[in-house]
Scaffold this motif. Structure first.
Motif, short mmCIF file in Angstrom:
data_model
loop_
_atom_site.label_atom_id
_atom_site.label_comp_id
_atom_site.label_asym_id
_atom_site.label_seq_id
_atom_site.Cartn_x
_atom_site.Cartn_y
_atom_site.Cartn_z
N GLY A 160 16.31 91.62 8.38
CA GLY A 160 17.64 92.28 9.47
C GLY A 160 18.41 93.87 9.13
N GLU A 161 18.99 94.04 9.35
CA GLU A 161 20.07 95.29 9.10
C GLU A 161 20.96 94.64 8.29
OE1 GLU A 161 23.84 97.81 10.26
OE2 GLU A 161 23.10 96.50 12.16
N TRP A 162 21.24 93.52 7.78
CA TRP A 162 22.23 92.78 6.70
C TRP A 162 20.74 91.83 5.97
CZ3 TRP A 162 26.41 94.67 4.45
CH2 TRP A 162 27.30 95.17 5.37
N VAL A 163 20.95 91.65 4.82
CA VAL A 163 20.61 90.84 3.94
C VAL A 163 21.11 89.52 3.58
CG1 VAL A 163 18.33 90.15 2.61
CG2 VAL A 163 18.33 92.60 4.20
N PHE A 164 21.10 88.29 3.53
CA PHE A 164 22.02 87.92 2.87
C PHE A 164 21.26 86.48 2.38
CE2 PHE A 164 24.43 83.73 2.41
CZ PHE A 164 25.44 83.59 1.97
N GLN A 165 21.18 86.49 0.89
CA GLN A 165 21.02 85.58 -0.02
C GLN A 165 22.03 84.17 -0.37
OE1 GLN A 165 20.65 85.32 -3.96
NE2 GLN A 165 19.70 83.53 -3.26
N THR A 166 20.96 83.49 -0.65
CA THR A 166 22.04 82.08 -1.47
C THR A 166 20.90 81.14 -1.33
OG1 THR A 166 23.55 79.76 -0.92
CG2 THR A 166 21.92 80.65 1.09
N SER A 199 19.75 76.80 -2.18
CA SER A 199 19.79 75.58 -1.42
C SER A 199 20.16 74.86 -2.17
CB SER A 199 18.31 75.61 -1.44
OG SER A 199 17.08 75.00 -2.19
N ASP A 200 21.12 74.55 -3.20
CA ASP A 200 21.25 73.32 -3.59
C ASP A 200 22.56 73.20 -3.26
OD1 ASP A 200 22.83 75.55 -4.79
OD2 ASP A 200 22.65 75.28 -6.47
N ASP A 201 23.79 73.78 -2.33
CA ASP A 201 24.91 73.61 -2.07
C ASP A 201 25.23 73.94 -2.92
OD1 ASP A 201 25.64 73.60 1.12
OD2 ASP A 201 26.06 70.66 0.64
N GLU A 202 25.42 74.50 -3.98
CA GLU A 202 27.01 74.95 -4.68
C GLU A 202 27.94 75.60 -3.89
OE1 GLU A 202 27.81 76.96 -8.90
OE2 GLU A 202 26.13 77.99 -7.26
N ILE A 203 27.31 76.68 -3.12
CA ILE A 203 28.79 77.30 -1.99
C ILE A 203 28.05 77.18 -1.04
CG2 ILE A 203 29.66 79.52 -1.08
CD1 ILE A 203 28.72 80.68 -4.00
N ALA A 210 32.01 97.92 3.96
CA ALA A 210 30.89 98.59 3.06
C ALA A 210 29.76 98.21 3.45
CB ALA A 210 31.92 96.42 2.17
N ASP A 211 28.79 98.38 2.00
CA ASP A 211 27.46 98.00 2.19
C ASP A 211 26.67 96.64 1.56
OD1 ASP A 211 27.37 100.29 3.67
OD2 ASP A 211 27.38 101.63 1.64
N ALA A 212 27.77 96.01 0.39
CA ALA A 212 27.58 95.00 0.17
C ALA A 212 29.11 94.11 0.08
CB ALA A 212 26.67 95.05 -0.95
N VAL A 213 28.88 93.14 0.29
CA VAL A 213 29.30 91.78 -0.06
C VAL A 213 29.00 90.45 -1.09
CG1 VAL A 213 31.32 90.09 1.12
CG2 VAL A 213 30.64 92.73 1.82
N PHE A 214 30.03 90.96 -2.14
CA PHE A 214 29.75 90.23 -3.16
C PHE A 214 31.32 88.45 -3.00
CE2 PHE A 214 28.03 93.21 -4.24
CZ PHE A 214 26.16 93.59 -4.57
N GLY A 215 30.43 87.13 -2.73
CA GLY A 215 30.83 85.89 -3.58
C GLY A 215 32.02 85.79 -5.15
N ILE A 216 32.97 85.32 -4.55
CA ILE A 216 33.50 85.01 -6.45
C ILE A 216 33.76 83.88 -6.22
CG2 ILE A 216 35.10 85.74 -8.01
CD1 ILE A 216 35.65 87.91 -7.01
N ARG A 217 32.98 82.58 -7.26
CA ARG A 217 33.29 81.45 -7.14
C ARG A 217 34.06 80.71 -7.99
NH1 ARG A 217 26.68 80.93 -9.29
NH2 ARG A 217 27.16 83.01 -10.29
N THR A 218 34.71 80.08 -6.85
CA THR A 218 36.03 79.81 -7.39
C THR A 218 36.52 77.85 -7.76
OG1 THR A 218 36.54 79.06 -5.45
CG2 THR A 218 37.80 80.83 -6.38
N GLY A 219 36.53 77.85 -8.79
CA GLY A 219 36.97 75.93 -9.00
C GLY A 219 35.08 75.68 -9.07
N VAL A 248 25.92 85.93 -8.80
CA VAL A 248 26.19 85.12 -7.28
C VAL A 248 25.17 84.71 -6.49
CG1 VAL A 248 27.72 86.62 -5.98
CG2 VAL A 248 28.50 84.19 -5.97
N PRO A 249 24.80 83.82 -6.39
CA PRO A 249 23.97 83.82 -5.30
C PRO A 249 24.47 83.14 -3.94
CG PRO A 249 24.17 81.09 -6.20
CD PRO A 249 24.94 82.36 -6.67
N PHE A 250 25.13 84.60 -3.70
CA PHE A 250 26.10 84.63 -2.34
C PHE A 250 26.50 86.08 -2.00
CE2 PHE A 250 29.36 82.73 0.93
CZ PHE A 250 28.49 81.52 1.51
N ARG A 251 25.63 86.43 -1.20
CA ARG A 251 25.80 87.77 -1.53
C ARG A 251 25.35 88.87 -0.34
NH1 ARG A 251 23.71 90.74 -6.26
NH2 ARG A 251 24.94 88.45 -7.84
#
Length: 231
Positions: free
Chosen positions: A78-84, A86-90, A105-114, A145-148
């Protein structure tokens, strides 16, 4: 999404992701990599793929999380690639704000809270962030972070600079984003405790693997610096 021994929860995880992506009316494919699971994960993934046409399942001998993530990055189309993970942490419900934030942006990163993590993992996370900042410059806050979400054109430029056997390639990737001054934004995402299955990296193993990740990150940073000087 790398998957290893997630027989108990993988159906619910993938179903939630398909539902969340379908609500956004996206054209997408969801790549699931069975990394040599020893339980019934492989057969569950095959059954899931029959239910969801957008799901693609790959079975491989056990390579480890890092090499599996890198394989997914290389094979995504895809034009955009997302990685996460499988443990459903996020949860999948956190994806929509990330997707909406990509416009400038050319990249978006999650910041884990809690995040419900113990002292060893908190130390590992802080150490990884400082390691990246010292070696590469100021980059994403949550470097592993496995959410990018990253443009494939950017990934194609950065991936050849990451050794294929790297244990924590997302840490190195965050560093390269900083070094190359890739435009990125960050979005807070909730992190919850695992509900099903078992966490395989705990206690002293966490610190040992953290030491390995640090060594590999230093080596990758120095190799990339030498490569830049030779160009």
């Amino acid at each position: 999404m790398p998957v290893y021994n997630e027989e108990l929860g993988i159906d619910a995880v993938v179903d939630s992701w398909v539902a969340s992506l379908d609500r956004l009316h996206l054209r997408y494919e969801l790549l699931l990599y069975d990394d040599g699971s020893k339980d019934g994960t492989g057969s569950r993934l095959d059954a899931i793929a029959l239910r969801h046409p957008a799901v693609r399942v790959t079975h491989q001998r056990n390579q480890g999380h890092g090499p599996t993530v890198l394989r997914g990055y290389h094979e995504a189309q895809g034009e955009w690639v997302f990685q996460t993970d499988s443990d459903d942490e996020i949860p999948a419900s956190a994806f929509e704000p990330l997707w909406r934030a990509r416009q400038d942006a050319d990249a978006v990163f999650g910041i884990r809270t809690g995040r419900p993590s113990g002292p060893a993992r908190r130390l590992l996370t802080a150490g990884a962030s400082w390691c990246v900042r010292l070696l590469f410059g100021r980059g994403p806050t949550d470097v592993n972070v496995p959410f990018r979400l990253i443009r494939r054109a950017v990934l194609e430029r950065l991936l050849p600079r990451i050794p294929p056997e790297t244990f924590a390639p997302n840490v190195v990737l965050s560093g390269l984003v900083a070094r190359d001054r890739v435009r990125f934004v960050e979005v807070p995402v909730p992190a919850v405790a695992r509900r099903l299955g078992e966490t395989t990296i705990v206690g002293i193993k966490t610190l040992k693997l953290g030491t390995r990740a640090a060594r590999e990150t230093v080596a990758a940073a120095l190799a990339d610096r030498r490569r830049g000087r030779s160009r």
